[in-house]
Every structure is written in structure tokens, then in C-alpha cells.
Enzyme design. Structure first.
Site, mmCIF file in Angstrom:
data_model
loop_
_atom_site.group_PDB
_atom_site.id
_atom_site.type_symbol
_atom_site.label_atom_id
_atom_site.label_comp_id
_atom_site.label_asym_id
_atom_site.label_seq_id
_atom_site.Cartn_x
_atom_site.Cartn_y
_atom_site.Cartn_z
ATOM 1 N N ARG A 130 3.546 1.752 10.062
ATOM 2 C CA ARG A 130 3.514 0.318 10.356
ATOM 3 C C ARG A 130 4.097 -0.048 11.716
ATOM 4 O O ARG A 130 4.042 -1.212 12.122
ATOM 5 C CB ARG A 130 4.210 -0.466 9.243
ATOM 6 C CG ARG A 130 3.496 -0.314 7.907
ATOM 7 C CD ARG A 130 2.036 -0.646 8.010
ATOM 8 N NE ARG A 130 1.354 -0.460 6.730
ATOM 9 C CZ ARG A 130 0.082 -0.711 6.535
ATOM 10 N NH1 ARG A 130 -0.667 -1.140 7.514
ATOM 11 N NH2 ARG A 130 -0.461 -0.515 5.351
ATOM 12 N N GLU A 132 8.749 -8.365 -7.707
ATOM 13 C CA GLU A 132 8.358 -9.533 -6.934
ATOM 14 C C GLU A 132 8.632 -10.809 -7.720
ATOM 15 O O GLU A 132 8.416 -10.861 -8.930
ATOM 16 C CB GLU A 132 6.868 -9.432 -6.590
ATOM 17 C CG GLU A 132 6.376 -10.506 -5.658
ATOM 18 C CD GLU A 132 4.938 -10.268 -5.195
ATOM 19 O OE1 GLU A 132 4.485 -11.025 -4.323
ATOM 20 O OE2 GLU A 132 4.273 -9.343 -5.701
ATOM 21 N N ARG A 172 0.839 -1.203 0.000
ATOM 22 C CA ARG A 172 0.000 0.000 0.000
ATOM 23 C C ARG A 172 0.873 1.251 0.000
ATOM 24 O O ARG A 172 0.423 2.323 -0.368
ATOM 25 C CB ARG A 172 -0.932 -0.005 1.205
ATOM 26 C CG ARG A 172 -1.966 -1.127 1.126
ATOM 27 C CD ARG A 172 -2.836 -1.113 2.346
ATOM 28 N NE ARG A 172 -3.599 0.120 2.349
ATOM 29 C CZ ARG A 172 -4.908 0.188 2.290
ATOM 30 N NH1 ARG A 172 -5.601 -0.914 2.239
ATOM 31 N NH2 ARG A 172 -5.533 1.339 2.313
#
Length: 182
Positions: free
Chosen positions: A147, A49, A40
Site C-alpha cells: 500500500r 468493525e 483485502r
């Protein structure tokens, strides 16, 4: 020193553009459900990835230990309590069984000649993914600020904590100044 004063001033007064230039690169391995939250954060970050379409290494899944399976917090729209769910051993067995079944089906599909890009559809969100990520110091400071908060999911807090631990010794003055602004 003068540089330290300038860095603190820039961070304190939200002049963050100088913090866009220092870059760090990491190879990160985390469960997909954590990565989707991590992803995000997009500004100042670039990622590549690993795809199950192209790799033949066996997938790995994260399964929480029984004591890590937290209760839902009915007072929070998202989030959990710090306490384990009742019958956590039974719940652990359910999760473990489902994960093992998904892996078995995945391997059976491959054995029947199903393309990996199709067979991967049965793999759980707890499967680990790996990615290479490059980001600016400013981007990582913002990611860590969000986070590492108490309302962040425990699993992502662990990754943000480790990221902060890796960046702090490399950028001690800037990292401290950026962390102080939040």
C-alpha cells in the site's frame, strides 16, 4: 548486536514466522472505499468493525477537496494522475451535493421510523467506518509494502504511511529489517 544480526538475517532470508508473534492493535477510521481495499489484507490480521446497525452517532463522510480530485490515467487499468480533474470546483460541488443529499435522506428515513440497518443502505462509500484491528508485524509489513507502492491509491497510501510511522519506533530493528526485504 547479535539480536539485530539475527533479525536482519531472518528477514532477509524470508524466515518470517518470528515476525508473526509481535502484535499491534489500532483503532482506525477511514472511508469505506479505502477500508474495502485495506480489508483485502487478511493473513495475520483480525478486525472488528463498528456497525451502523448498533450505533446512533451521526455518520461522517469524506469529501475530497477540489484540488484532490484527480484525473483518471487512461494508461493505467487502475489509478489516477497526480493532476486535478478539469473543472475540479464543479466536480467538488457535485460530490458535495450528492453526499449531502444521501445524508439528508438517511436522516429522513430514520425520522420516519426506518430501522438503521435499512436506512444505512443510502449512505455513500465515502462514509467513514471505524474498526479495531490487531495484526502481526509480518502482516503489517506486507500491507505497508503493497500500500506504499506508487501504484497504490493515494488515499490508502496515507493510511499505510501513518501505520508505518507508528510501528517503526516501537519495533525499530524488526521494522527496518522487514522493510528492507521488499
Amino acid at each position: 548486536t547479535g539480536d539485530e544480526k539475527l533479525i536482519n538475517y531472518l528477514a532477509k532470508h524470508d524466515h518470517v514466522s518470528p515476525f508473526f508473534h509481535p502484535q499491534a492493535r489500532f483503532r482506525i477510521k477511514m472511508p469505506i472505499f479505502v477500508a474495502r481495499e485495506w480489508y483485502r489484507h487478511t493473513i495475520g490480521l483480525a478486525r472488528n468493525e463498528v456497525s451502523r446497525r448498533y450505533v446512533d452517532t451521526p455518520p461522517e463522510c469524506w469529501v475530497p477537496q477540489a484540488e484532490e480530485i484527480r484525473e483518471r490515467d487512461p494508461r493505467a487499468k487502475q489509478g489516477s494522475k497526480a493532476t486535478p480533474v478539469e473543472d475540479s470546483d464543479v466536480v467538488y460541488s457535485m460530490i458535495r451535493s450528492q453526499t449531502d443529499t444521501a445524508m439528508e435522506i438517511y436522516h429522513n428515513l430514520l425520522g420516519k421510523g426506518v430501522a438503521p440497518e435499512v436506512a444505512r443502505s443510502v449512505l455513500p462509500q465515502s462514509m467513514y467506518t471505524e474498526f479495531v484491528e490487531t495484526g502481526s508485524l509480518a502482516a503489517y509489513a506486507r500491507l505497508c509494502h503493497l500500500r506504499l507502492g506508487p501504484d497504490a491509491q493515494k488515499e490508502i497510501r496515507k493510511y499505510a504511511t501513518r501505520l508505518s510511522q507508528l510501528l517503526e519506533p516501537v519495533f525499530p530493528v524488526s521494522w527496518k529489517a522487514l522493510q528492507a526485504t521488499f
